[in-house]
Design a protein around this motif. Structure first.
Motif, PDB file in Angstrom:
ATOM      1  N   ARG A   1      -2.198   4.663  -3.991  1.00 18.56           N
ATOM      2  CA  ARG A   1      -2.833   5.941  -3.673  1.00 18.56           C
ATOM      3  C   ARG A   1      -1.770   6.921  -3.197  1.00 18.56           C
ATOM      4  O   ARG A   1      -0.661   6.526  -2.828  1.00 18.56           O
ATOM      5  CB  ARG A   1      -3.918   5.771  -2.607  1.00 18.56           C
ATOM      6  N   ASN A   2      -2.140   8.171  -3.191  1.00 17.76           N
ATOM      7  CA  ASN A   2      -1.209   9.249  -2.859  1.00 17.76           C
ATOM      8  C   ASN A   2      -1.603   9.898  -1.533  1.00 17.76           C
ATOM      9  O   ASN A   2      -2.770   9.846  -1.130  1.00 17.76           O
ATOM     10  CB  ASN A   2      -1.221  10.304  -3.966  1.00 17.76           C
ATOM     11  N   ILE A   3      -0.648  10.470  -0.856  1.00 21.13           N
ATOM     12  CA  ILE A   3      -0.899  11.314   0.308  1.00 21.13           C
ATOM     13  C   ILE A   3       0.016  12.533   0.216  1.00 21.13           C
ATOM     14  O   ILE A   3       1.052  12.493  -0.453  1.00 21.13           O
ATOM     15  CB  ILE A   3      -0.630  10.584   1.640  1.00 21.13           C
ATOM     16  N   ARG A   4      -0.384  13.585   0.884  1.00 19.66           N
ATOM     17  CA  ARG A   4       0.481  14.762   1.010  1.00 19.66           C
ATOM     18  C   ARG A   4       1.002  14.815   2.444  1.00 19.66           C
ATOM     19  O   ARG A   4       0.225  14.878   3.398  1.00 19.66           O
ATOM     20  CB  ARG A   4      -0.288  16.032   0.685  1.00 19.66           C
ATOM     21  N   ARG A   5       2.329  14.733   2.582  1.00 18.20           N
ATOM     22  CA  ARG A   5       2.958  14.767   3.902  1.00 18.20           C
ATOM     23  C   ARG A   5       3.337  16.191   4.279  1.00 18.20           C
ATOM     24  O   ARG A   5       3.628  17.029   3.422  1.00 18.20           O
ATOM     25  CB  ARG A   5       4.235  13.922   3.907  1.00 18.20           C
ATOM     26  N   TYR A   6       3.353  16.437   5.591  1.00 21.04           N
ATOM     27  CA  TYR A   6       3.802  17.715   6.122  1.00 21.04           C
ATOM     28  C   TYR A   6       4.985  17.481   7.059  1.00 21.04           C
ATOM     29  O   TYR A   6       5.146  16.387   7.620  1.00 21.04           O
ATOM     30  CB  TYR A   6       2.668  18.430   6.854  1.00 21.04           C
ATOM     31  N   GLU A   7       5.806  18.508   7.225  1.00 21.48           N
ATOM     32  CA  GLU A   7       7.037  18.350   7.998  1.00 21.48           C
ATOM     33  C   GLU A   7       6.789  17.965   9.452  1.00 21.48           C
ATOM     34  O   GLU A   7       7.629  17.331  10.088  1.00 21.48           O
ATOM     35  CB  GLU A   7       7.852  19.650   7.941  1.00 21.48           C
ATOM     36  N   ASN A   8       5.626  18.316   9.985  1.00 23.68           N
ATOM     37  CA  ASN A   8       5.338  18.014  11.390  1.00 23.68           C
ATOM     38  C   ASN A   8       4.783  16.607  11.608  1.00 23.68           C
ATOM     39  O   ASN A   8       4.402  16.246  12.716  1.00 23.68           O
ATOM     40  CB  ASN A   8       4.355  19.040  11.969  1.00 23.68           C
TER      41      ASN A   8
ATOM     42  N   CYS B   1       0.851  -1.202   0.000  1.00 20.32           N
ATOM     43  CA  CYS B   1       0.000   0.000   0.000  1.00 20.32           C
ATOM     44  C   CYS B   1       0.878   1.241   0.000  1.00 20.32           C
ATOM     45  O   CYS B   1       1.545   1.541   0.996  1.00 20.32           O
ATOM     46  CB  CYS B   1      -0.919  -0.015   1.219  1.00 20.32           C
ATOM     47  N   SER B   2       0.863   1.964  -1.104  1.00 24.84           N
ATOM     48  CA  SER B   2       1.729   3.144  -1.233  1.00 24.84           C
ATOM     49  C   SER B   2       1.294   4.263  -0.299  1.00 24.84           C
ATOM     50  O   SER B   2       2.127   5.065   0.132  1.00 24.84           O
ATOM     51  CB  SER B   2       1.727   3.639  -2.685  1.00 24.84           C
ATOM     52  N   GLY B   3       0.006   4.329   0.033  1.00 22.63           N
ATOM     53  CA  GLY B   3      -0.467   5.378   0.918  1.00 22.63           C
ATOM     54  C   GLY B   3      -0.035   5.161   2.353  1.00 22.63           C
ATOM     55  O   GLY B   3       0.444   6.080   3.018  1.00 22.63           O
ATOM     56  N   SER B   4      -0.185   3.923   2.840  1.00 25.19           N
ATOM     57  CA  SER B   4       0.231   3.616   4.210  1.00 25.19           C
ATOM     58  C   SER B   4       1.733   3.787   4.360  1.00 25.19           C
ATOM     59  O   SER B   4       2.214   4.481   5.262  1.00 25.19           O
ATOM     60  CB  SER B   4      -0.166   2.183   4.571  1.00 25.19           C
ATOM     61  N   LEU B   5       2.491   3.142   3.492  1.00 24.35           N
ATOM     62  CA  LEU B   5       3.956   3.210   3.577  1.00 24.35           C
ATOM     63  C   LEU B   5       4.469   4.614   3.282  1.00 24.35           C
ATOM     64  O   LEU B   5       5.474   5.055   3.847  1.00 24.35           O
ATOM     65  CB  LEU B   5       4.577   2.210   2.608  1.00 24.35           C
ATOM     66  N   GLY B   6       3.773   5.332   2.402  1.00 28.11           N
ATOM     67  CA  GLY B   6       4.222   6.661   1.987  1.00 28.11           C
ATOM     68  C   GLY B   6       4.148   7.707   3.075  1.00 28.11           C
ATOM     69  O   GLY B   6       4.732   8.789   2.939  1.00 28.11           O
ATOM     70  N   ALA B   7       3.456   7.406   4.186  1.00 29.42           N
ATOM     71  CA  ALA B   7       3.406   8.374   5.287  1.00 29.42           C
ATOM     72  C   ALA B   7       4.775   8.567   5.918  1.00 29.42           C
ATOM     73  O   ALA B   7       5.033   9.593   6.537  1.00 29.42           O
ATOM     74  CB  ALA B   7       2.396   7.907   6.339  1.00 29.42           C
ATOM     75  N   ASN B   8       5.652   7.586   5.748  1.00 36.43           N
ATOM     76  CA  ASN B   8       7.030   7.703   6.235  1.00 36.43           C
ATOM     77  C   ASN B   8       7.936   7.982   5.036  1.00 36.43           C
ATOM     78  O   ASN B   8       8.122   7.116   4.178  1.00 36.43           O
ATOM     79  CB  ASN B   8       7.465   6.418   6.930  1.00 36.43           C
ATOM     80  N   PRO B   9       8.521   9.166   4.943  1.00 41.03           N
ATOM     81  CA  PRO B   9       9.332   9.508   3.760  1.00 41.03           C
ATOM     82  C   PRO B   9      10.565   8.635   3.590  1.00 41.03           C
ATOM     83  O   PRO B   9      11.156   8.618   2.512  1.00 41.03           O
ATOM     84  CB  PRO B   9       9.725  10.970   4.011  1.00 41.03           C
ATOM     85  N   ALA B  10      10.934   7.895   4.619  1.00 43.90           N
ATOM     86  CA  ALA B  10      12.098   7.019   4.513  1.00 43.90           C
ATOM     87  C   ALA B  10      11.807   5.755   3.710  1.00 43.90           C
ATOM     88  O   ALA B  10      12.736   5.064   3.273  1.00 43.90           O
ATOM     89  CB  ALA B  10      12.602   6.628   5.910  1.00 43.90           C
ATOM     90  N   ASN B  11      10.530   5.444   3.501  1.00 44.04           N
ATOM     91  CA  ASN B  11      10.168   4.238   2.762  1.00 44.04           C
ATOM     92  C   ASN B  11      10.326   4.453   1.256  1.00 44.04           C
ATOM     93  O   ASN B  11       9.725   5.371   0.690  1.00 44.04           O
ATOM     94  CB  ASN B  11       8.732   3.830   3.070  1.00 44.04           C
ATOM     95  N   ASP B  12      11.127   3.604   0.622  1.00 46.48           N
ATOM     96  CA  ASP B  12      11.344   3.641  -0.819  1.00 46.48           C
ATOM     97  C   ASP B  12      10.449   2.593  -1.460  1.00 46.48           C
ATOM     98  O   ASP B  12      10.815   1.414  -1.552  1.00 46.48           O
ATOM     99  CB  ASP B  12      12.820   3.373  -1.134  1.00 46.48           C
ATOM    100  N   ILE B  13       9.275   3.006  -1.884  1.00 47.32           N
ATOM    101  CA  ILE B  13       8.276   2.059  -2.378  1.00 47.32           C
ATOM    102  C   ILE B  13       8.697   1.453  -3.710  1.00 47.32           C
ATOM    103  O   ILE B  13       8.467   0.266  -3.970  1.00 47.32           O
ATOM    104  CB  ILE B  13       6.907   2.744  -2.474  1.00 47.32           C
ATOM    105  N   VAL B  14       9.335   2.235  -4.562  1.00 49.44           N
ATOM    106  CA  VAL B  14       9.822   1.707  -5.841  1.00 49.44           C
ATOM    107  C   VAL B  14      10.828   0.576  -5.600  1.00 49.44           C
ATOM    108  O   VAL B  14      10.771  -0.476  -6.241  1.00 49.44           O
ATOM    109  CB  VAL B  14      10.444   2.831  -6.693  1.00 49.44           C
ATOM    110  N   ALA B  15      11.719   0.762  -4.650  1.00 48.46           N
ATOM    111  CA  ALA B  15      12.691  -0.287  -4.320  1.00 48.46           C
ATOM    112  C   ALA B  15      11.989  -1.532  -3.793  1.00 48.46           C
ATOM    113  O   ALA B  15      12.394  -2.666  -4.093  1.00 48.46           O
ATOM    114  CB  ALA B  15      13.694   0.232  -3.292  1.00 48.46           C
ATOM    115  N   MET B  16      10.924  -1.348  -3.021  1.00 52.62           N
ATOM    116  CA  MET B  16      10.166  -2.490  -2.502  1.00 52.62           C
ATOM    117  C   MET B  16       9.532  -3.285  -3.636  1.00 52.62           C
ATOM    118  O   MET B  16       9.517  -4.519  -3.617  1.00 52.62           O
ATOM    119  CB  MET B  16       9.087  -2.011  -1.532  1.00 52.62           C
ATOM    120  N   ILE B  17       8.995  -2.575  -4.629  1.00 53.45           N
ATOM    121  CA  ILE B  17       8.370  -3.264  -5.769  1.00 53.45           C
ATOM    122  C   ILE B  17       9.402  -4.114  -6.494  1.00 53.45           C
ATOM    123  O   ILE B  17       9.141  -5.273  -6.848  1.00 53.45           O
ATOM    124  CB  ILE B  17       7.733  -2.239  -6.719  1.00 53.45           C
ATOM    125  N   HIS B  18      10.581  -3.573  -6.697  1.00 55.12           N
ATOM    126  CA  HIS B  18      11.610  -4.336  -7.405  1.00 55.12           C
ATOM    127  C   HIS B  18      12.121  -5.508  -6.576  1.00 55.12           C
ATOM    128  O   HIS B  18      12.445  -6.565  -7.125  1.00 55.12           O
ATOM    129  CB  HIS B  18      12.759  -3.405  -7.808  1.00 55.12           C
TER     130      HIS B  18
END
Length: 369
Positions: free
Chosen positions: A273-280, A244-261
């Motif tokens: 799915r997409n999310i917009r992250r904020y610095e806080n 799930c790109s949305g769940s994992l994407g909440a942490n900017p350290a997660n490299d989802i493309v690398a996970m797919i490969h």
């Protein structure tokens, strides 16, 4: 890839099956028996009833989301074997009706967490929102008291039927570490993966949402290293991941493309799915378009295209747009837009590689005579 659309059942979903059928390139639903409590065996008559509804519209039911895991299994209690046996019988029934993938999760107490189901965005649409400061400052025991004292106060992700047991559940996890949770997941996998394999089913665990500990509860499906460990627990094609790109994407350290490969052959099902992250640490669920959020949706679709992905995909959560009245995150309009964006990216990669697009009708006809 095989496009699907999550459907909550007749009477529980504002989107009719006949509308889903009209979304180009979408040939199946992702479903569950939502009224069956976690741990109970699914009744065959209810499974067949839902299958008949989908068959009538020419939609497959290959993907189930979710067969929920009872808390006694996650806690490793002596009673877990009863619930695991029920789970096995449910797997066998689902195999009989042609199910190919079962999505599940191993998150303690609740499945997901948001602080606002209807956060208004700049364009007037609304979306589900996670405010990090609120979660960080909440004592979950006090929150349960607030909700019980004031039924109008709700916390997204905390189902009302769980509230009466919430304090007890949270208390039961005191002293349960990530290593304990890993051991309990291992016990579960050793029991069910052979049954899934015998019935032609791939189990696909969903990432934790958000992918970090909350309220002091352990969470383990959070990152690439942990998915690697999951696969090593039971190294078999039936032990897989719902990426799930949305769940994992909440942490900017997660490299989802690398996970797919790395895990491509162990991803039978994907949420894109997409999310917009904020610095806080806050995040909001945006449109699927790459530039509207913080997740590289185009790069993710390209990675799936590059590995020749043939698994199932759904657009996952959407915004509420055009005054649609629907379950938060699960309306028709924005998810249908999301599907067309994903297919547009996929078809563009087809064209770049082959000099022409792929006839989707011919592709589906070849798969489903």
């Amino acid at each position: 890839m095989r496009m699907t659309f999550r459907w909550f059942g007749e009477g529980n979903d504002t989107v009719p099956l006949r509308y889903i059928k009209q979304i180009p390139g979408t040939d199946g639903i992702v479903w569950s028996l939502h009224d069956v409590p976690a741990g109970e065996e699914w009744p065959m008559d209810q499974i067949l009833e839902l299958k008949a509804l989908a068959d009538k519209e020419g939609l497959h039911i290959d993907v189930v989301e979710s067969v929920n895991v009872h808390e006694d299994i996650k806690l490793g209690l002596p009673t877990r074997d009863v619930y695991i046996d029920n789970y096995k019988r449910t797997i066998r029934k689902l195999g009989e009706v042609g199910v190919k993938v079962i999505c599940y999760n191993f998150m303690p107490v609740f499945d997901w967490l948001r602080t606002d189901l209807h956060k208004r965005m700049e364009d007037g649409s609304t979306a589900m929102f996670y405010e990090n400061g609120i979660i960080a400052g909440i004592d979950p025991h006090e929150l349960v008291d607030q909700i019980n004292a004031n039924p109008s106060f709700t916390m997204p992700g905390w189902e009302p039927e769980r509230l009466q047991h919430m304090k007890k559940l949270i208390g039961a996890y005191q002293g349960v570490t990530e290593e304990h949770l890993w051991a309990n997941l291992d016990y579960f996998l050793q029991a069910i993966i052979p049954v899934a394999a015998e019935n032609g089913i791939k189990m696909a665990i969903h990432p934790d949402d958000p992918p970090w500990p909350v309220f002091g509860l352990p969470r383990i499906m959070t990152c690439q290293a942990n998915f690697r460990r999951l696969i090593q627990l039971y190294d078999h094609p039936s032990n897989g991941i719902t990426l799930c790109s949305g769940s994992l994407g909440a942490n900017p350290a997660n490299d989802i493309v690398a996970m797919i490969h790395e895990f491509g052959d162990r991803i039978p099902f994907a949420h894109i799915r997409n999310i917009r992250r904020y610095e806080n640490g806050d995040f909001i669920e945006s449109s699927h378009r790459t530039r509207d959020g913080s997740v590289d949706i185009a790069g993710i679709v390209k990675a799936y295209h590059d590995i020749g992905f043939t698994g199932y995909v759904r657009p996952d959560h959407g915004r509420q747009i055009w005054d649609e009245s629907c379950r938060p995150g699960y309306g028709l309009y924005d998810r249908a837009l999301g599907i067309m964006h994903l297919w547009g990216l996929w078809d563009g990669f087809d064209y770049s590689n082959n000099g022409k697009g792929v006839d989707r009708h011919e592709q589906q006809a070849a798969t489903h005579p």
